[in-house]
Design a protein around this motif. Structure first.
Motif, PDB file in Angstrom:
ATOM      1  N   ASN A  72       0.878  -1.334  -0.059  1.00  0.00           N
ATOM      2  CA  ASN A  72      -0.022   0.057  -0.202  1.00  0.00           C
ATOM      3  C   ASN A  72       0.774   1.237  -0.062  1.00  0.00           C
ATOM      4  N   ARG A  73       0.253   2.484  -0.526  1.00  0.00           N
ATOM      5  CA  ARG A  73       1.281   3.674  -0.761  1.00  0.00           C
ATOM      6  C   ARG A  73       1.092   4.175   0.602  1.00  0.00           C
ATOM      7  N   SER A  74       2.195   5.000   0.819  1.00  0.00           N
ATOM      8  CA  SER A  74       2.275   5.727   2.082  1.00  0.00           C
ATOM      9  C   SER A  74       2.072   7.137   1.748  1.00  0.00           C
ATOM     10  N   HIS A  75       1.634   8.007   2.753  1.00  0.00           N
ATOM     11  CA  HIS A  75       1.300   9.566   2.634  1.00  0.00           C
ATOM     12  C   HIS A  75       1.781  10.282   3.584  1.00  0.00           C
ATOM     13  N   VAL A  76       2.482  11.424   3.223  1.00  0.00           N
ATOM     14  CA  VAL A  76       3.101  12.463   4.212  1.00  0.00           C
ATOM     15  C   VAL A  76       2.970  13.775   3.945  1.00  0.00           C
ATOM     16  N   ALA A  77       3.005  14.706   4.416  1.00  0.00           N
ATOM     17  CA  ALA A  77       3.153  16.171   4.105  1.00  0.00           C
ATOM     18  C   ALA A  77       4.303  16.844   5.088  1.00  0.00           C
ATOM     19  N   LEU A  78       4.631  18.046   4.642  1.00  0.00           N
ATOM     20  CA  LEU A  78       5.917  18.407   5.099  1.00  0.00           C
ATOM     21  C   LEU A  78       5.572  19.994   4.955  1.00  0.00           C
TER      22      LEU A  78
ATOM     23  N   SER B 284       1.807  13.912  -0.085  1.00  0.00           N
ATOM     24  CA  SER B 284       2.580  13.156  -0.930  1.00  0.00           C
ATOM     25  C   SER B 284       2.537  12.030  -0.997  1.00  0.00           C
ATOM     26  N   SER B 285       2.574  10.998  -1.899  1.00  0.00           N
ATOM     27  CA  SER B 285       2.484   9.571  -1.801  1.00  0.00           C
ATOM     28  C   SER B 285       3.872   8.796  -2.193  1.00  0.00           C
TER      29      SER B 285
ATOM     30  N   LEU C  54       4.884  14.007  -5.515  1.00  0.00           N
ATOM     31  CA  LEU C  54       4.963  14.958  -4.485  1.00  0.00           C
ATOM     32  C   LEU C  54       3.473  15.727  -4.786  1.00  0.00           C
ATOM     33  N   GLY C  55       2.997  16.295  -3.841  1.00  0.00           N
ATOM     34  CA  GLY C  55       1.897  17.266  -3.801  1.00  0.00           C
ATOM     35  C   GLY C  55       2.316  18.681  -4.372  1.00  0.00           C
ATOM     36  N   ASP C  56       1.507  19.691  -3.930  1.00  0.00           N
ATOM     37  CA  ASP C  56       1.707  20.852  -4.366  1.00  0.00           C
ATOM     38  C   ASP C  56       3.019  21.381  -3.517  1.00  0.00           C
ATOM     39  N   ILE C  57       4.013  22.106  -4.138  1.00  0.00           N
ATOM     40  CA  ILE C  57       5.026  22.702  -3.370  1.00  0.00           C
ATOM     41  C   ILE C  57       4.975  24.094  -3.551  1.00  0.00           C
ATOM     42  N   THR C  58       5.163  24.681  -2.262  1.00  0.00           N
ATOM     43  CA  THR C  58       4.759  26.155  -2.039  1.00  0.00           C
ATOM     44  C   THR C  58       6.250  26.817  -1.435  1.00  0.00           C
ATOM     45  N   LEU C  59       6.866  27.587  -2.252  1.00  0.00           N
ATOM     46  CA  LEU C  59       7.849  28.420  -1.615  1.00  0.00           C
ATOM     47  C   LEU C  59       7.657  29.915  -1.346  1.00  0.00           C
TER      48      LEU C  59
END
Length: 382
Positions: free
Chosen positions: A321-327, A354-355, A365-370
């Motif tokens: 199964n896929r793993s999910h994480v946000a940072l 992100s998965s 990766l999900g959306d990346i905001t700098l």
């Protein structure tokens, strides 16, 4: 039968009953006297001599108390000294102030040890690293590995397990460092593999201070059922990572100058009969006041990050199964040694959910905001 003969027979039976009762009372009294006065001293001498010989270390016991009628045992002042040939011979390897055990009478009916309460107060363990792969208990581990494996399964039931005011100290003579876990408190309602208890849940708790930082673990497990299940809550606050930095596998020249870890994570383990186990980590974690110095490059630099938040976390550690994480990262600065102007400053970086696919070794990766990123480059004359 005449009346006189009948009366004589009754009198003889009464005498036999009286003698039997007297013998029984005498045996009970003798059992109590032996249990109170003779047995504790005998066991104490036997424990000290047998353990000293098998452990190759001096073992002493201050006192042993036995309540023979209630099957209660109390051991006080237990000490295992250091091996005479070791550099740390003057300090105890293991000690505890008191061990209380209450054996249940159900042990007789079940044909297996049934213990209704165990309390261990003031246990102290001192582990010393004497060389690259040598500790002050290495010889004990080597002796244990030589023992033949036991056959069969020992049935048992132990309830109301409590450890109070424990401590563990690691002395690393190779790195000249000291790690300490103090104020250890562990509670387990019961652990058993007797048939009547196999499906029951066990909900242990653990608390301690790791180098002064509080650690809390709360678990729930069912280890002896057909479908094994367990959960473990891992709560950490202000764990100073610089105390364990020297044991991390970082390249030479890189040093962790500061850093603290907080976590509120739950580790879940489940395994159905004849299936592979599933291990999942969920929750959130944070790294704070992170400082890294790199002197292994031509131009040394330092990096500082105010905080890295990792949430929510859903990591499948051993399944397809896929793993999910946000940072989320805040106030990151990278600068060359001796220069005031940072090479890179980043007030905020966010990566949305992100998965991670461990089976196919891929990351989405999900959306990346700098936010307000600033870089400073200088072209040298060469």
């Amino acid at each position: 039968m005449s009346a006189a003969s009948f009366l004589k027979r009754i009198a003889a039976q009464k005498r036999r009953l009286g003698i039997g009762a007297g013998i029984l009372v005498g045996l009970v009294a003798l059992y109590g006297l032996l249990g109170y006065f003779w047995l504790p001293g005998f066991i104490r001498t036997k424990v000290e001599s047998e353990l000293s010989a098998s452990l190759h270390r001096p073992v002493t016991v201050r006192s042993i108390e036995i309540q023979p009628y209630t099957l209660e045992f109390t051991v006080r002042g237990f000490r295992v000294g250091g091996k005479p040939s070791d550099s740390d011979a003057g300090n105890d390897l293991l000690s505890f102030e008191e061990l209380y055990v209450n054996v249940s009478g159900a042990s007789l009916t079940k044909g297996a040890p049934v213990i209704s309460a165990v309390t261990l107060r003031g246990p102290v363990v001192r582990l010393v690293r004497e060389g690259e792969n040598r500790f002050n208990i290495t010889d004990l581990i080597e002796d244990f590995m030589k023992q033949p494996p036991s056959e069969g399964t020992t049935m048992f039931s132990v309830s109301n397990i409590l450890v109070e005011d424990g401590s563990f100290t690691l002395i690393d003579q190779l790195k000249d460092s000291r790690q300490e876990i103090s104020g250890i408190r562990l509670g387990v309602p019961f652990v058993a593999n007797l048939k009547s208890d196999e499906q029951s849940w066990v909900e242990p708790h653990f608390s301690a201070n790791v180098n002064g930082a509080p650690l809390r673990l709360n678990g729930k497990l069912r280890p002896f059922s057909t479908n094994r299940e367990a959960t473990l809550e891992l709560k950490l606050n202000d764990v100073d990572l610089t105390r364990v930095d020297e044991y991390s596998p970082v390249p030479v020249g890189i040093r962790l100058s500061s850093g603290y870890l907080d976590s509120n994570l739950v580790l879940t383990f489940s395994q159905a009969d004849s299936e592979a186990p599933k291990i999942t980590l969920t929750g959130e974690a944070a790294l704070r006041k992170l400082g890294i110095e790199n002197h292994g490059t031509e131009i040394p630099y330092a990096a500082k990050i105010a905080e890295i938040q990792i949430k929510p976390v859903e990591l499948n550690l051993n399944s397809a199964n896929r793993s999910h994480v946000a940072l989320a990262l805040s106030d990151a600065v990278i600068s060359h040694e001796g220069e005031e102007q940072p090479v890179l400053s980043l007030p905020s970086l966010k990566v949305s959910q992100s998965s991670i696919d461990l089976a196919h070794q891929s990351v989405t990766l999900g959306d990346i905001t700098l936010d307000r990123i600033h870089a400073f480059l200088r072209r040298e004359s060469d």
